[in-house]
Design a protein around this motif. Sequence first.
Motif, PDB file in Angstrom:
ATOM      1  N   VAL A  50       0.845  -1.204   0.000  1.00  0.00           N
ATOM      2  CA  VAL A  50       0.000   0.000   0.000  1.00  0.00           C
ATOM      3  C   VAL A  50       0.878   1.250   0.000  1.00  0.00           C
ATOM      4  CG1 VAL A  50      -1.620   1.331   1.407  1.00  0.00           C
ATOM      5  CG2 VAL A  50      -2.001  -1.109   1.041  1.00  0.00           C
ATOM      6  N   LEU A  51       1.940   1.235   0.790  1.00  0.00           N
ATOM      7  CA  LEU A  51       2.828   2.392   0.838  1.00  0.00           C
ATOM      8  C   LEU A  51       3.567   2.591  -0.493  1.00  0.00           C
ATOM      9  CD1 LEU A  51       4.287   2.009   4.435  1.00  0.00           C
ATOM     10  CD2 LEU A  51       2.632   3.709   3.633  1.00  0.00           C
ATOM     11  N   VAL A  52       3.983   1.511  -1.120  1.00  0.00           N
ATOM     12  CA  VAL A  52       4.655   1.614  -2.414  1.00  0.00           C
ATOM     13  C   VAL A  52       3.684   2.167  -3.457  1.00  0.00           C
ATOM     14  CG1 VAL A  52       5.633   0.237  -4.313  1.00  0.00           C
ATOM     15  CG2 VAL A  52       6.398  -0.143  -1.970  1.00  0.00           C
ATOM     16  N   ARG A  53       2.439   1.715  -3.413  1.00  0.00           N
ATOM     17  CA  ARG A  53       1.423   2.229  -4.342  1.00  0.00           C
ATOM     18  C   ARG A  53       1.194   3.711  -4.122  1.00  0.00           C
ATOM     19  NH1 ARG A  53      -3.297  -2.380  -4.429  1.00  0.00           N
ATOM     20  NH2 ARG A  53      -2.061  -4.011  -5.414  1.00  0.00           N
ATOM     21  N   ARG A  54       1.108   4.105  -2.879  1.00  0.00           N
ATOM     22  CA  ARG A  54       0.874   5.517  -2.565  1.00  0.00           C
ATOM     23  C   ARG A  54       2.045   6.366  -3.039  1.00  0.00           C
ATOM     24  NH1 ARG A  54      -2.330   9.429  -2.829  1.00  0.00           N
ATOM     25  NH2 ARG A  54      -1.981  11.031  -1.307  1.00  0.00           N
ATOM     26  N   GLU A  55       3.259   5.857  -2.842  1.00  0.00           N
ATOM     27  CA  GLU A  55       4.439   6.575  -3.320  1.00  0.00           C
ATOM     28  C   GLU A  55       4.370   6.739  -4.840  1.00  0.00           C
ATOM     29  OE1 GLU A  55       9.308   6.267  -3.251  1.00  0.00           O
ATOM     30  OE2 GLU A  55       8.113   4.445  -3.034  1.00  0.00           O
ATOM     31  N   SER A  56       3.972   5.698  -5.522  1.00  0.00           N
ATOM     32  CA  SER A  56       3.846   5.755  -6.977  1.00  0.00           C
ATOM     33  C   SER A  56       2.804   6.786  -7.388  1.00  0.00           C
ATOM     34  CB  SER A  56       3.474   4.371  -7.512  1.00  0.00           C
ATOM     35  OG  SER A  56       3.286   4.414  -8.893  1.00  0.00           O
ATOM     36  N   GLU A  57       1.657   6.796  -6.716  1.00  0.00           N
ATOM     37  CA  GLU A  57       0.622   7.789  -7.014  1.00  0.00           C
ATOM     38  C   GLU A  57       1.146   9.206  -6.819  1.00  0.00           C
ATOM     39  OE1 GLU A  57      -2.789   7.054  -4.599  1.00  0.00           O
ATOM     40  OE2 GLU A  57      -3.410   5.302  -5.742  1.00  0.00           O
ATOM     41  N   LEU A  58       1.875   9.406  -5.737  1.00  0.00           N
ATOM     42  CA  LEU A  58       2.410  10.742  -5.459  1.00  0.00           C
ATOM     43  C   LEU A  58       3.430  11.163  -6.513  1.00  0.00           C
ATOM     44  CD1 LEU A  58       2.757  10.532  -1.578  1.00  0.00           C
ATOM     45  CD2 LEU A  58       1.059  11.841  -2.885  1.00  0.00           C
ATOM     46  N   ARG A  59       4.222  10.214  -6.974  1.00  0.00           N
ATOM     47  CA  ARG A  59       5.187  10.529  -8.045  1.00  0.00           C
ATOM     48  C   ARG A  59       4.452  10.914  -9.337  1.00  0.00           C
ATOM     49  NH1 ARG A  59      10.363   9.419  -6.595  1.00  0.00           N
ATOM     50  NH2 ARG A  59      10.620   7.978  -4.856  1.00  0.00           N
ATOM     51  N   TYR A  60       3.402  10.166  -9.668  1.00  0.00           N
ATOM     52  CA  TYR A  60       2.605  10.524 -10.847  1.00  0.00           C
ATOM     53  C   TYR A  60       2.010  11.922 -10.679  1.00  0.00           C
ATOM     54  CZ  TYR A  60       2.625   5.924 -13.126  1.00  0.00           C
ATOM     55  OH  TYR A  60       2.988   4.781 -13.780  1.00  0.00           O
ATOM     56  N   MET A  61       1.519  12.203  -9.507  1.00  0.00           N
ATOM     57  CA  MET A  61       0.924  13.514  -9.265  1.00  0.00           C
ATOM     58  C   MET A  61       1.964  14.630  -9.399  1.00  0.00           C
ATOM     59  SD  MET A  61      -1.635  12.475  -6.150  1.00  0.00           S
ATOM     60  CE  MET A  61      -1.805  14.136  -5.576  1.00  0.00           C
ATOM     61  N   MET A  62       3.157  14.407  -8.864  1.00  0.00           N
ATOM     62  CA  MET A  62       4.214  15.420  -8.978  1.00  0.00           C
ATOM     63  C   MET A  62       4.589  15.639 -10.448  1.00  0.00           C
ATOM     64  SD  MET A  62       4.969  16.880  -6.205  1.00  0.00           S
ATOM     65  CE  MET A  62       6.422  17.702  -6.807  1.00  0.00           C
ATOM     66  N   ASP A  63       4.706  14.551 -11.201  1.00  0.00           N
ATOM     67  CA  ASP A  63       5.006  14.690 -12.624  1.00  0.00           C
ATOM     68  C   ASP A  63       3.905  15.474 -13.333  1.00  0.00           C
ATOM     69  OD1 ASP A  63       7.302  13.221 -12.233  1.00  0.00           O
ATOM     70  OD2 ASP A  63       6.501  11.356 -13.077  1.00  0.00           O
ATOM     71  N   ASP A  64       2.672  15.174 -13.004  1.00  0.00           N
ATOM     72  CA  ASP A  64       1.542  15.867 -13.606  1.00  0.00           C
ATOM     73  C   ASP A  64       1.566  17.357 -13.270  1.00  0.00           C
ATOM     74  OD1 ASP A  64      -1.018  15.755 -15.101  1.00  0.00           O
ATOM     75  OD2 ASP A  64      -1.843  16.376 -13.163  1.00  0.00           O
TER      76      ASP A  64
END
Length: 186
Positions: A50-64
Motif C-alpha cells: 500500500v505504501l509503495v502504491r501511494r508513493e507511486s501515485e504521489l510521483r505521478y501527481m508530482m510529474d503531472d
Amino acid sequence: MEEEGKCSQQHGATDGATEKPKDVVSMADSTVTVEDIEGELFKIERIRDVLVRRESELRYMMDDIQLCKEITRLKKELQKLVSIPDKDKSMEDRQREDELLLQINKLVETRDFLVDDVEFERLREREEDREMAAFLQSKFPKAMATKGALQDQTVASKPQQTSAPFLTKTGLTLLKDCCGFTCSIM
C-alpha cells in the motif's frame, strides 16, 4: 584492565555468569503459531505494498503538476506573442510561436502517456488485489471469513462517509482533479 572490566559491565556483559535477563522473551516461550506469524507477515507485506502504491501515485501527481506548470508557462508566453498584431511580428516572433506550439503539443502528449500509465497501474493493482484476496482466502479461510464480514460492513458504510474524499480517490482521479480533463490548461 580494570577499565575494560568496567566497560563490559556497563554494557551488560557478565563474566561467565549464565543469568538470563528478565526482560528478554524467548521465541521458545511464545505461544505464537506458525499461522499467526505467516498472517502477520502477510499484513506487513500488504502495508508495504500500500505504501509503495501511494508513493507511486504521489510521483505521478508530482510529474503531472510539473507538466501542468510548464504547459501554463508556455501558454502564457504564447498568448503574449499571439496578442501582437501580425504586421508588427518579427520573424523571430513567428518562429517562437511555432516552437511554443510544438513544445506545448509535446507536453500534452507526455501528459496523456502519464494518464494512461496511471490507468494501467490502477488496473494492475486491482488484479493484484484480487489475486492476493484469493490467496489469503485459501491460506486463512477462518480469519478471512471473519474479516470479510467486517469489510462488508465497512463497505456498506463508506458511501455515508463524506468527510474523507482524499482516501477514496485513485491516482487517476487525483490527476484529473489536479490538472487533467477538468483543467483549463488542456
